[in-house]
Design a protein around this motif. Structure first.
Motif, PDB file in Angstrom:
ATOM      1  N   ARG A 850      34.620  53.459  50.749  1.00 13.11           N
ATOM      2  CA  ARG A 850      35.295  53.338  49.446  1.00 13.11           C
ATOM      3  C   ARG A 850      36.791  53.093  49.627  1.00 13.11           C
ATOM      4  O   ARG A 850      37.379  52.200  49.002  1.00 13.11           O
ATOM      5  CB  ARG A 850      35.069  54.604  48.612  1.00 13.11           C
ATOM      6  CG  ARG A 850      35.846  54.613  47.298  1.00 13.11           C
ATOM      7  CD  ARG A 850      35.573  55.873  46.492  1.00 13.11           C
ATOM      8  NE  ARG A 850      35.994  57.065  47.209  1.00 13.11           N
ATOM      9  CZ  ARG A 850      37.250  57.519  47.238  1.00 13.11           C
ATOM     10  NH1 ARG A 850      38.213  56.856  46.612  1.00 13.11           N
ATOM     11  NH2 ARG A 850      37.559  58.618  47.882  1.00 13.11           N
ATOM     12  N   GLU A 854      38.603  49.629  48.524  1.00 14.56           N
ATOM     13  CA  GLU A 854      39.617  49.713  47.469  1.00 14.56           C
ATOM     14  C   GLU A 854      40.996  49.397  48.024  1.00 14.56           C
ATOM     15  O   GLU A 854      41.859  48.867  47.314  1.00 14.56           O
ATOM     16  CB  GLU A 854      39.587  51.105  46.835  1.00 14.56           C
ATOM     17  CG  GLU A 854      38.323  51.357  46.023  1.00 14.56           C
ATOM     18  CD  GLU A 854      38.274  52.762  45.418  1.00 14.56           C
ATOM     19  OE1 GLU A 854      39.171  53.577  45.749  1.00 14.56           O
ATOM     20  OE2 GLU A 854      37.344  53.038  44.637  1.00 14.56           O
ATOM     21  N   ALA A 859      35.987  46.631  45.025  1.00 13.59           N
ATOM     22  CA  ALA A 859      35.270  47.733  44.390  1.00 13.59           C
ATOM     23  C   ALA A 859      33.945  47.917  45.104  1.00 13.59           C
ATOM     24  O   ALA A 859      33.368  46.966  45.636  1.00 13.59           O
ATOM     25  CB  ALA A 859      35.040  47.445  42.910  1.00 13.59           C
ATOM     26  N   ASP A 885      47.447  41.687  46.923  1.00 12.13           N
ATOM     27  CA  ASP A 885      47.037  43.093  46.779  1.00 12.13           C
ATOM     28  C   ASP A 885      48.135  44.014  47.302  1.00 12.13           C
ATOM     29  O   ASP A 885      48.764  43.741  48.302  1.00 12.13           O
ATOM     30  CB  ASP A 885      45.742  43.357  47.569  1.00 12.13           C
ATOM     31  CG  ASP A 885      44.554  42.742  46.839  1.00 12.13           C
ATOM     32  OD1 ASP A 885      44.698  42.493  45.634  1.00 12.13           O
ATOM     33  OD2 ASP A 885      43.513  42.520  47.488  1.00 12.13           O
TER      34      ASP A 885
END
Length: 885
Positions: A850, A854, A859, A885
């Protein structure tokens, strides 16, 4: 705060609270409603005592609504049956006059008119954008977002007005505010109805004096029972006839029924052959056995009742036939003269007038009695908020006017869907209390379902009647009237009366019971809300004192006004020392503890933060503080719950030390082990030392897995600390998948699990940390292998998402799947699903996945696989999106 309004309008003014804070807890709503209840109920009692009129009541109700809802402006408008403004009260701080023409437009084109017409409350989140809002020229509601609530003022029969309140800003009101204003409107409507009832009673009393004088000129008799005896006797004597029977026309039955007779016990058929024709041509009619050309059916009818002559005269009122007077002569066959028939017709007209006057007099007397009784009943229901005491007193008062054998109130038990008889007076009251019947059974069940009153004059002829009550009391029920108890559009019970001591139940009795039920409904609902409020406060105080956490209560400025026992023990202060201290004195490291932004958050929602609290001994204890605003009947305050987290802080420190050891003390030796194994394998001849080489490779793979775990822990630590992912480079999907499959392929062969791939061609390159995302894929594939038995299949897919323009990669297994309730938690650190088959672990793999996904701006989630099992999917941005990002 001054206001300018058009001449002729009644004006009141109040200071509007500019606070935008809205109480969100149920305790706040209960307190506000309780305050409204006391205020409006007090006004109601004054109305009943003759102390206030509408011009004094409704401005105060409007002020209460504005204050309670922290609104800026508001209005109450009442309309008559022609949709014309009857009364208008307005509170406005803009200083603008309100023309009567604009008030009329509000009723025809504005929100108040729509609410009155549709009997439905409305929330408007933005008056400047909502076409239903009719803005007053130049008022801010036409130029900028304001919020509005508008609720109808309704009685059981019609809607006669509306209350509107306004607050600056968009979406300032919620359903709780709407419910509160509806409660105020309900109380206001009750007040208005009571005020109008008093006015109507006085009006009927004035008319009664005129009515009595006119009736005395027609007849000295104002009792219907006396008239019913005198009228047929006098009509028979006028024609020197043997008997007279007067019959009433019953429209819904389409037939005549006996009404009054002389002699009193006279019985004879009411279906004379010519009687129906008199409805069309209402003129006197006479037949006699000596009449020439007498039709056979009329001769047969006369002979059948033993009469020689019969005269029929219609009883007329307002051009409508009420009934017929049938005068019979059993001794003589004769024909009466026109003068005699004219005299008889004159007497019939006088009789109708006397009967109508007597009936009107008796109805007026009953209405006056009912009005007085309703006032007395209103005093009863407002004399106490104890539910059972109020209901008992109300039933006893009702029985004074209905004069019935028994009265009872049944409440709906939602849990069991039953009607429970809670209070009763009269015959069998002790036995009936506690009786439970299905909510669909009996007359009460019918009333509950339909929300309508019911009249059953004869229980033997009505299929709705339930025998449960009679079976329990042993007392037969002959007749019933029943009305619904309802509040805020919800039927929550019934009130029923059985067996009148005198006469039979009629529509007047049913209407009276309906009025009493309406009054009782509001009183019962208010009493129940009051009881629930007291219970909620009692529960809160119990939890407050027994809490294992230290709780401080301060005023809105932060000064301590109360604490529980644990607070004194935890902080070491006496109660006298603690009271009056400022909360910031206990948190010297938090200088902005009651700054504007934090205070706003506390006022609207719970605010949780970590701090240190200073005890009386001077020590600093780490605490987790939960701050929120609470409200009681005594007002609003701030609540500060202090939870000692000393052990958590120590454990966190130990965890950080352990992680540091894992990251730094294990990584270097492990790297040496891996290098040594690789060198040793290089030195061995695979043909001569095949077993040794195989063992070395196993050791190497295991060491590499441990090395990857430590790297994942390092990555988790960096990502949690907020470090960006900097080691990015263009990577093809094929390279990424091949690297991951190379790692897990031996395990797949060993477990005899098949691999299926579904890779879209021409997928774009990803700008990622290839090593990190490879480990994400290895974790997901390894996780899928853990829960797949031999012969099962793991599916790896990659495709472009048309809607997002991202690459989606999925790993699906055919294992037991993941319950929906835990699909978010599986990505938390150290979380493992209890009872799910497969190998055990630390619960860090999915947490790393995760954070890594992320961290790349993607996601990750889990859902059901198409063929059963779990499917983990994650998305990654490409191109410019990834670079930004």
């Amino acid at each position: 705060m001054g206001m300018i309004v058009a001449p002729g309008w009644i004006v009141t003014e109040t200071m509007a609270d500019d606070s935008s804070g809205t109480a969100s807890s149920s305790a706040t709503r209960d307190r506000d409603r309780l305050q409204v209840l006391y205020s409006v109920s007090a006004m109601l009692r004054q109305v009943e005592a003759g102390g206030l009129d509408l011009d004094a009541i409704l401005p105060r109700v409007l002020s209460i609504a504005i204050d309670v809802l922290t609104a800026r402006n508001g209005s109450i408008i009442l309309a008559d049956e022609r949709w014309q403004a009857e009364h208008f009260w307005h509170v406005d701080d803009s200083g603008q006059a309100i023309a009567s023409r604009f008030v009329s437009e509000v009723l025809t084109d504005g929100i108040a008119g729509q609410v009155i017409q549709h009997r439905q409350s409305v929330i408007i989140d933005d008056t400047s954008a909502d076409t239903r809002w009719l803005p007053r020229p130049g008022h801010p509601t036409a130029l900028e977002p304001w919020s509005a609530l508008c609720v109808p003022l309704s009685s059981r029969e019609h809607t006669f007005g509306a209350i509107t309140v306004l607050r600056p800003g968009g979406a300032q009101f919620d359903d709780a505010d709407l419910s509160l204003l509806e409660t105020i409107a309900s109380q206001a409507a009750t007040t208005i109805e009571n005020a109008r009832l008093l006015a109507d009673s006085e009006h009927r009393a004035r008319k009664l004096a005129t009515l009595v004088a006119a009736t005395q000129a027609i007849s000295a008799n104002l009792r219907t029972s006396d008239l019913m005896r005198v009228v047929p006797e006098q009509m028979a004597r006028l024609l020197e006839a043997s008997s007279c029977m007067i019959v009433r026309w019953v429209p819904h039955l389409r037939r005549f029924r006996r009404w009054m007779a002389f002699p009193t016990g006279l019985m004879m058929p009411t279906d004379a052959p010519w009687a129906a024709g008199l409805l069309e041509i209402p003129e006197p009619h006479q037949v006699s056995l000596v009449s020439p050309n007498l039709p056979a059916d009329q001769r047969e009818w006369l002979e059948g009742i033993g009469a020689q002559t019969a005269v029929t005269v219609p009883f007329m009122a307002q051009g409508r036939v009420l009934g017929l007077a049938l005068i019979l002569d059993n001794d003589r066959a004769r024909r009466y003269s026109e003068q005699e028939i004219a005299l008889l017709q004159t007497m019939a007209s006088q009789a109708v007038a006397s009967l109508e006057n007597a009936r009107l007099y008796e109805r007026t007397q009953r209405q006056l009695q009912e009005s007085a009784f309703l006032n007395e009943a209103g005093k009863v229901v407002n004399s106490t908020l104890d539910l059972n005491q109020m209901i008992q007193a109300l039933l006893e008062k009702i029985n004074e006017i209905l004069n019935v054998e028994a009265l009872s109130i049944a409440m709906l038990d939602k849990a069991s869907n039953e009607l429970v008889f809670q209070v009763s007076v009269g015959v069998g009251s002790a036995e009936i209390v506690g009786l439970r019947i299905p909510a669909t059974a009996g007359v009460s069940g019918w009333v509950l379902r339909h929300g309508l009153p019911a009249l059953v004059p004869d229980t033997s002829a009505d299929a709705r009647v339930s025998p449960a009550g009679d079976a329990r009391t042993g007392h037969p029920t002959r007749a019933i009237i029943c009305a619904p108890l309802q509040a805020r559009g919800r039927v929550f019970g019934t009130i029923q009366a059985i067996n009148p001591y005198v006469g039979t139940f009629n529509e007047d009795d049913l209407q009276l019971l309906g009025k009493l039920a309406s009054m009782a409904s509001s009183a019962i609902d208010n009493a129940r809300q009051f009881g629930e409020t007291l219970a909620a406060e009692a529960r809160y105080l119990g939890l407050f004192e027994d809490s294992i956490d230290a709780i401080l209560l301060t005023d809105a400025h932060g000064f301590v006004i109360g604490t529980n026992r644990r607070g004194l023990q935890f902080l070491g202060y006496s109660r006298d020392e603690l009271l009056g201290m400022h909360i910031s004195q206990l948190h010297p490291d938090e200088p902005d503890l009651l700054s504007g932004s934090m205070l706003a958050r506390i006022q609207t929602d719970a605010y949780v933060f970590s701090s240190q609290v200073l005890t009386q001994s001077g020590s600093m204890i780490p605490v987790e503080v939960h701050a929120r605003r609470v409200s009681t009947t005594e007002g609003g305050m701030l609540q500060w719950i202090h939870r000692d987290i000393t052990e958590q802080v120590e454990l966190e420190s130990m965890r950080e030390d352990l992680m540091a050891m894992l990251f730094h003390d294990l990584q270097s030796p492990l790297s040496n082990v891996i290098s040594g194994l690789e060198l040793l394998e290089y030195e061995l001849d695979p043909e001569k030392n095949s077993k040794a080489v195989a063992i070395l490779r196993i050791a190497g793979r295991s060491s590499q897995r441990l090395h990857n775990l430590i790297r994942s822990l390092l990555d988790i630590n960096r990502l949690e600390a907020g470090y960006p992912i900097s080691n990015r480079a263009p990577t093809t999907i094929e390279t990424l998948l091949s690297a991951a499959l190379e790692v897990v392929e031996p395990a797949m062969q060993r477990r005899r699990v098949a691999l299926a791939t579904e890779i879209d061609p021409d997928l774009p390159d990803l700008h990622i940390d290839g090593d990190m995302i490879t480990r994400v894929l290895v974790n997901l594939l390894d996780n899928a292998l853990k829960y797949c038995e031999g012969g099962k299949q793991v599916t790896l897919s990659a495709a472009m998402e048309a809607t997002t323009g991202r690459v989606r990669i999925c790993v699906a297994d055919q294992g037991p799947g993941i319950p929906p309730a835990t699909r978010q938690a599986v990505f938390d650190k150290f979380f493992r699903i209890q009872g799910r088959g497969g190998a055990k672990g630390l619960g860090l793999g999915l947490a790393f996945c995760r954070m890594a996904v992320e961290g790349h701006g993607g996601a990750i989630w889990v859902e059901d696989a198409p063929g059963g099992g779990a499917m983990f999917c994650f998305t990654l941005p490409i191109g410019d999106e990834a670079l930004n990002d």
